[in-house]
Design a protein around this motif. Structure first.
Motif, PDB file in Angstrom:
ATOM      1  N   ASP A 110       1.034  -1.035  -0.276  1.00  0.00           N
ATOM      2  CA  ASP A 110      -0.164   0.539   0.142  1.00  0.00           C
ATOM      3  C   ASP A 110       0.801   1.547   0.058  1.00  0.00           C
ATOM      4  O   ASP A 110       0.467   2.410   0.810  1.00  0.00           O
ATOM      5  CB  ASP A 110      -0.817  -0.018   1.210  1.00  0.00           C
ATOM      6  N   ALA A 111       1.688   1.313  -0.135  1.00  0.00           N
ATOM      7  CA  ALA A 111       2.854   2.374  -0.351  1.00  0.00           C
ATOM      8  C   ALA A 111       2.038   2.880  -1.259  1.00  0.00           C
ATOM      9  O   ALA A 111       1.796   2.707  -2.480  1.00  0.00           O
ATOM     10  CB  ALA A 111       4.177   1.897  -0.891  1.00  0.00           C
ATOM     11  N   PRO A 112       2.232   4.671  -1.363  1.00  0.00           N
ATOM     12  CA  PRO A 112       1.871   5.535  -2.487  1.00  0.00           C
ATOM     13  C   PRO A 112       3.116   5.586  -3.902  1.00  0.00           C
ATOM     14  O   PRO A 112       4.267   5.686  -3.204  1.00  0.00           O
ATOM     15  CB  PRO A 112       1.972   6.648  -1.560  1.00  0.00           C
ATOM     16  N   THR A 113       2.406   5.621  -5.173  1.00  0.00           N
ATOM     17  CA  THR A 113       2.754   5.437  -5.742  1.00  0.00           C
ATOM     18  C   THR A 113       2.631   5.964  -7.041  1.00  0.00           C
ATOM     19  O   THR A 113       1.218   5.543  -7.193  1.00  0.00           O
ATOM     20  CB  THR A 113       3.911   3.967  -6.238  1.00  0.00           C
ATOM     21  N   GLU A 114       2.855   6.300  -7.824  1.00  0.00           N
ATOM     22  CA  GLU A 114       1.725   6.798  -9.174  1.00  0.00           C
ATOM     23  C   GLU A 114       1.965   5.964  -9.898  1.00  0.00           C
ATOM     24  O   GLU A 114       1.091   6.278 -10.402  1.00  0.00           O
ATOM     25  CB  GLU A 114       3.626   7.819 -10.191  1.00  0.00           C
ATOM     26  N   SER A 115       2.612   4.936 -10.273  1.00  0.00           N
ATOM     27  CA  SER A 115       2.514   3.594 -11.043  1.00  0.00           C
ATOM     28  C   SER A 115       1.185   2.597 -10.552  1.00  0.00           C
ATOM     29  O   SER A 115       0.720   1.740 -10.929  1.00  0.00           O
ATOM     30  CB  SER A 115       3.543   2.913 -11.055  1.00  0.00           C
ATOM     31  N   ALA A 116       0.290   2.916  -8.879  1.00  0.00           N
ATOM     32  CA  ALA A 116      -0.841   2.321  -9.015  1.00  0.00           C
ATOM     33  C   ALA A 116      -2.208   2.865  -7.860  1.00  0.00           C
ATOM     34  O   ALA A 116      -1.441   3.551  -6.583  1.00  0.00           O
ATOM     35  CB  ALA A 116      -0.567   1.148  -7.586  1.00  0.00           C
ATOM     36  N   THR A 117      -2.868   4.102  -9.017  1.00  0.00           N
ATOM     37  CA  THR A 117      -3.484   4.632  -8.657  1.00  0.00           C
ATOM     38  C   THR A 117      -5.009   3.843  -7.667  1.00  0.00           C
ATOM     39  O   THR A 117      -5.479   3.767  -8.694  1.00  0.00           O
ATOM     40  CB  THR A 117      -4.235   5.971  -9.578  1.00  0.00           C
ATOM     41  N   PRO A 118      -4.880   4.347  -6.581  1.00  0.00           N
ATOM     42  CA  PRO A 118      -6.175   4.114  -5.840  1.00  0.00           C
ATOM     43  C   PRO A 118      -7.458   4.458  -6.601  1.00  0.00           C
ATOM     44  O   PRO A 118      -7.620   5.446  -6.806  1.00  0.00           O
ATOM     45  CB  PRO A 118      -5.936   3.998  -4.099  1.00  0.00           C
ATOM     46  N   VAL A 119      -8.013   3.603  -6.667  1.00  0.00           N
ATOM     47  CA  VAL A 119      -9.619   3.738  -7.088  1.00  0.00           C
ATOM     48  C   VAL A 119     -11.066   3.614  -5.961  1.00  0.00           C
ATOM     49  O   VAL A 119     -10.829   2.121  -5.685  1.00  0.00           O
ATOM     50  CB  VAL A 119     -10.189   3.469  -8.978  1.00  0.00           C
ATOM     51  N   VAL A 120     -11.560   4.389  -6.046  1.00  0.00           N
ATOM     52  CA  VAL A 120     -12.679   3.847  -4.966  1.00  0.00           C
ATOM     53  C   VAL A 120     -14.027   2.993  -5.415  1.00  0.00           C
ATOM     54  O   VAL A 120     -14.847   3.833  -6.583  1.00  0.00           O
ATOM     55  CB  VAL A 120     -13.074   5.078  -4.564  1.00  0.00           C
ATOM     56  N   LEU A 121     -13.788   1.429  -5.422  1.00  0.00           N
ATOM     57  CA  LEU A 121     -15.189   1.123  -5.652  1.00  0.00           C
ATOM     58  C   LEU A 121     -16.825   1.333  -5.012  1.00  0.00           C
ATOM     59  O   LEU A 121     -17.449   0.949  -5.767  1.00  0.00           O
ATOM     60  CB  LEU A 121     -15.256  -0.178  -6.133  1.00  0.00           C
ATOM     61  N   GLN A 122     -16.530   0.848  -3.937  1.00  0.00           N
ATOM     62  CA  GLN A 122     -17.767   1.139  -2.705  1.00  0.00           C
ATOM     63  C   GLN A 122     -17.410   1.304  -1.756  1.00  0.00           C
ATOM     64  O   GLN A 122     -16.082   1.456  -1.205  1.00  0.00           O
ATOM     65  CB  GLN A 122     -18.216  -0.709  -2.958  1.00  0.00           C
ATOM     66  N   THR A 123     -18.338   2.513  -1.172  1.00  0.00           N
ATOM     67  CA  THR A 123     -17.929   2.870   0.272  1.00  0.00           C
ATOM     68  C   THR A 123     -18.872   2.305   1.567  1.00  0.00           C
ATOM     69  O   THR A 123     -19.793   1.551   0.704  1.00  0.00           O
ATOM     70  CB  THR A 123     -18.369   4.136  -0.044  1.00  0.00           C
ATOM     71  N   GLY A 124     -18.817   2.159   2.562  1.00  0.00           N
ATOM     72  CA  GLY A 124     -19.849   1.873   3.406  1.00  0.00           C
ATOM     73  C   GLY A 124     -19.892   0.482   3.944  1.00  0.00           C
ATOM     74  O   GLY A 124     -21.403  -0.604   3.901  1.00  0.00           O
ATOM     75  N   LEU A 125     -19.107  -0.246   3.889  1.00  0.00           N
ATOM     76  CA  LEU A 125     -18.810  -1.507   3.933  1.00  0.00           C
ATOM     77  C   LEU A 125     -18.351  -1.720   5.431  1.00  0.00           C
ATOM     78  O   LEU A 125     -17.652  -1.314   5.786  1.00  0.00           O
ATOM     79  CB  LEU A 125     -17.317  -2.548   2.720  1.00  0.00           C
ATOM     80  N   ALA A 126     -18.358  -2.711   5.530  1.00  0.00           N
ATOM     81  CA  ALA A 126     -18.105  -3.488   7.283  1.00  0.00           C
ATOM     82  C   ALA A 126     -16.924  -4.285   6.967  1.00  0.00           C
ATOM     83  O   ALA A 126     -15.955  -4.742   7.869  1.00  0.00           O
ATOM     84  CB  ALA A 126     -19.694  -3.968   7.683  1.00  0.00           C
ATOM     85  N   ALA A 127     -16.648  -5.611   5.673  1.00  0.00           N
ATOM     86  CA  ALA A 127     -16.456  -6.076   5.417  1.00  0.00           C
ATOM     87  C   ALA A 127     -15.717  -6.863   4.277  1.00  0.00           C
ATOM     88  O   ALA A 127     -17.294  -6.912   3.524  1.00  0.00           O
ATOM     89  CB  ALA A 127     -16.272  -7.697   7.144  1.00  0.00           C
TER      90      ALA A 127
END
Length: 206
Positions: A137-154
């Motif tokens: 999970d290191a911040p890097t330009e080669s792996a941009t995070p994309v949010v798929l779903q919010t409000g998840l418990a697990a």
């Protein structure tokens, strides 16, 4: 002359009773309407949550169908799973370009399902570095995070291995080679739904 009949009006008590009845009916009507509106809002929210999960499952299915086999990676790890995290190597096909490999990670962080995808490469040494960057999970330009779903418990993950669903990998073969799973089962538990949504996915690299 005949005496004129006196017109009788409503008494104060009758007016108060009528107003009270109208007020009660208004309150009951408002409560009913408010209940309908609240139920509609809750149903709409549940439909949005379900739709978001279906889109997330569709993306996972695409990634799993293009899982790179270990033989293509020089027997490197191509799939790791645990609760709230899934990491894999998949093949990417671009028009008029050779097939490339990317590292994909799914993780639930603070109730949010995030997907990260590295840049493509054909170099296995570079793939190792990309794997480490995405998996840590290191911040890097080669792996941009994309949010798929919010409000998840697990998020729960099991794999189909040695004819059974397993949370942990099955023992290696007598030759020391790890068994390749044939499928993966992902469950997403939302804070707005009573039961988790479960999806079984085939692994295309096996």
């Amino acid at each position: 002359m005949r005496p004129q009949k006196r017109r009788r009006g409503f008494t104060l008590v009758e007016l108060l009773v009528a107003i009270s009845i109208l007020a009660i009916l208004a309150v009951l009507g408002w409560r009913g309407l408010d209940g309908i509106v609240r139920a509609r809002i809750a149903l709409t929210q549940q439909m949005e949550v379900t739709r978001g999960m279906q889109l997330a499952f569709a993306q996972m299915q695409s990634d799993c169908e293009h899982l790179a086999p270990r033989s293509l990676l020089g027997n490197r790890v191509n799939l790791l799973w645990e609760d709230d995290r899934l990491t894999l190597v998949r093949k990417v096909y671009n028009e008029n370009e050779p097939t490339q490999l990317v590292v994909v990670s799914y993780r639930v962080v603070n109730g949010t399902l995030v997907r990260r995808e590295s840049r493509g490469t054909r170099d296995l040494v570079q793939l190792d570095a990309l794997w480490q960057a995405v998996a840590s999970d290191a911040p890097t330009e080669s792996a941009t995070p994309v949010v798929l779903q919010t409000g998840l418990a697990a998020m729960g993950i099991q794999v189909w291995q040695a004819n059974a669903w397993r949370k942990e990998a099955a023992p290696a073969t007598e030759g020391g080679q790890p068994l390749e799973p044939d499928g993966i089962q992902v469950s997403l538990t939302s804070q707005g739904l009573a039961a988790p949504m479960v999806k079984a996915l085939l692994l295309g690299g096996t």
